[in-house]
Enzyme design. Structure first.
Site, short mmCIF file in Angstrom:
data_model
loop_
_atom_site.label_atom_id
_atom_site.label_comp_id
_atom_site.label_asym_id
_atom_site.label_seq_id
_atom_site.Cartn_x
_atom_site.Cartn_y
_atom_site.Cartn_z
N LYS A 34 42.06 20.10 15.29
CA LYS A 34 42.11 18.64 15.23
C LYS A 34 40.69 18.10 15.11
O LYS A 34 39.84 18.37 15.96
CB LYS A 34 42.78 18.08 16.48
CG LYS A 34 42.83 16.56 16.51
CD LYS A 34 43.66 16.06 17.66
CE LYS A 34 43.67 14.54 17.67
NZ LYS A 34 44.44 14.01 18.80
N LYS A 52 45.10 18.73 11.70
CA LYS A 52 45.15 17.26 11.73
C LYS A 52 43.75 16.70 11.55
O LYS A 52 42.83 17.18 12.22
CB LYS A 52 45.70 16.83 13.08
CG LYS A 52 45.79 15.35 13.29
CD LYS A 52 46.29 15.07 14.67
CE LYS A 52 46.33 13.57 14.86
NZ LYS A 52 46.69 13.22 16.22
C1 PBG Z 1 45.83 11.68 20.82
C2 PBG Z 1 46.34 11.49 19.42
C3 PBG Z 1 45.76 10.75 18.40
C4 PBG Z 1 46.63 10.84 17.32
C5 PBG Z 1 47.70 11.62 17.70
N1 PBG Z 1 47.51 12.02 19.00
C6 PBG Z 1 44.54 9.91 18.41
C7 PBG Z 1 43.22 10.52 18.54
O1 PBG Z 1 43.07 11.73 18.70
O2 PBG Z 1 42.24 9.76 18.49
C8 PBG Z 1 46.41 10.19 15.98
C9 PBG Z 1 47.62 10.11 15.10
C10 PBG Z 1 47.45 9.24 13.91
O3 PBG Z 1 46.36 8.74 13.60
O4 PBG Z 1 48.46 9.03 13.23
N2 PBG Z 1 46.84 11.43 21.78
#
Ligand code: PBG
Length: 329
Positions: free
Chosen positions: A199, A251
């Site tokens: 991520k 991601k």
């Molecule tokens: C953290 C989380 C995020 C997203 C999913 N889980 C935000 C981040 O890491 O800042 C982002 C998902 C998206 O942008 O669609 N709980």
């Protein structure tokens, strides 16, 4: 004479829709799509999210209806995010059985049973007043190991509420192992872990911050990965698989298709990709201006993510895409 014309003609394979369908290398099926959904504590009506036209923060009631639609559309699953009314420094709402996410998980699990895998975001950021994915040390940095303990308790609370798949998204070192051990010790050996393994710290999460009413100031660059790094994703993924991840995720999706392809080649577990909020918003904005054909862009995007190696795609387009793929509107 024959030398002046090509004997080999790849275009023959493209002449009709039927031929193109015959030789298509990649397909997108509704069963491969997971719909992320937001549920807002205290909401009596769905609340629109301005930066994600067509996506809402659900009330408990409207969430149940949305999930019933996901079942009817043959989707692969739903991923729940909670938007609490109150936050605190340690994000205690995530492990509270009466916290918004756990209550919604119970609602949804009662609605669909085993018909649809119900997944839950396992992170503190929606529940902390500082907006970080973990608890903070005295110096303001995110305390990895104190956070792990909270994740273990949150995993058990989510499994108890009815989550079939927990999705740790906080990028703490060791999170998958701690969560797996906590679930097993509490009597939830069948609860799956979908690890947000690779991520990246990304600008494409922008609209999500509005969707969950995030209070984050600053960024997540001390725990989420640097977009400059490709090899590092394989290291993160290998660790999560070793720690017991049932599925791993990359991601965001579109700016990281190379990473997705690498990960697909490196592991045997199912690989998911998260087609994130900013990727959704860009297409929505361009389509609203008449600058892009939305439906075509949606299908092209999902096909590209599958082609790069995703078995499963989390996408806010899941219901729309299912309609497009099955010919309905
Ligand atoms: C953290 C989380 C995020 C997203 C999913 N889980 C935000 C981040 O890491 O800042 C982002 C998902 C998206 O942008 O669609 N709980």
């Amino acid at each position: 004479m024959s030398g002046s014309f090509p004997a080999v003609r790849p275009r023959r394979l493209r002449r009709t829709p039927a031929l193109r369908r015959l030789v298509a290398e990649t397909a997108v099926r509704p069963s491969q799509l997971v719909l992320p959904v937001f549920v807002r504590e205290g909401a009596t009506e769905p609340v629109p999210i301005a930066s994600m036209p067509g996506v809402v923060q659900h009330s408990r009631d409207s969430l149940r209806k949305e999930v019933a639609q996901a079942v009817a559309a043959g989707l692969g699953g739903v991923m729940l995010f909670g938007v609490p009314e109150h936050k605190d420094a340690v994000g205690s709402g995530v492990e509270d059985p009466s916290g918004v996410l756990n209550v919604a998980l119970a609602d949804v699990a009662a609605e669909v049973g085993d018909e649809l895998p119900v997944m839950s975001d396992l992170c503190l950021d929606e529940f902390t007043d500082h907006g970080h994915c973990g608890v903070l040390a005295a110096d303001g940095s995110v305390d990895n190991d104190a956070t792990l303990a909270a994740y273990g308790r949150a995993a058990v609370a989510q499994a108890a509420a009815g989550s079939a798949v927990v999705g740790p998204s906080g990028m703490m070192d060791g999170q998958v192992g701690v969560i797996r051990a906590a679930l097993d010790a509490a009597g939830y050996p069948d609860t799956l872990v979908l690890a947000y393994a690779a991520k990246y710290a990304s600008a494409f999460y922008g609209p999500f911050r509005e969707a969950v009413g995030s209070s984050l100031r600053g960024d997540r660059r001390t725990y989420q990965q640097d977009g400059a790094n490709r090899r590092e994703a394989l290291r993160e993924v290998a660790l999560d698989v070793d720690e017991g991840a049932d599925m791993v995720m990359v991601k965001p999706a579109l700016a990281y298709l190379d990473v997705l392809s690498d990960v697909r080649a490196a592991v045997d577990v199912p690989v998911a990709a998260y087609n994130v909020s900013g990727e959704y918003a860009m297409v929505a904005a361009a389509a609203a201006n008449g600058w892009i054909d939305r439906d075509a862009a949606v299908l092209e995007t999902l096909t590209a993510i599958r082609r790069a190696g995703a078995d499963v795609i989390l996408t806010y387009w899941a219901l729309d895409a299912a309609r497009l793929l099955t010919g309905g509107r």
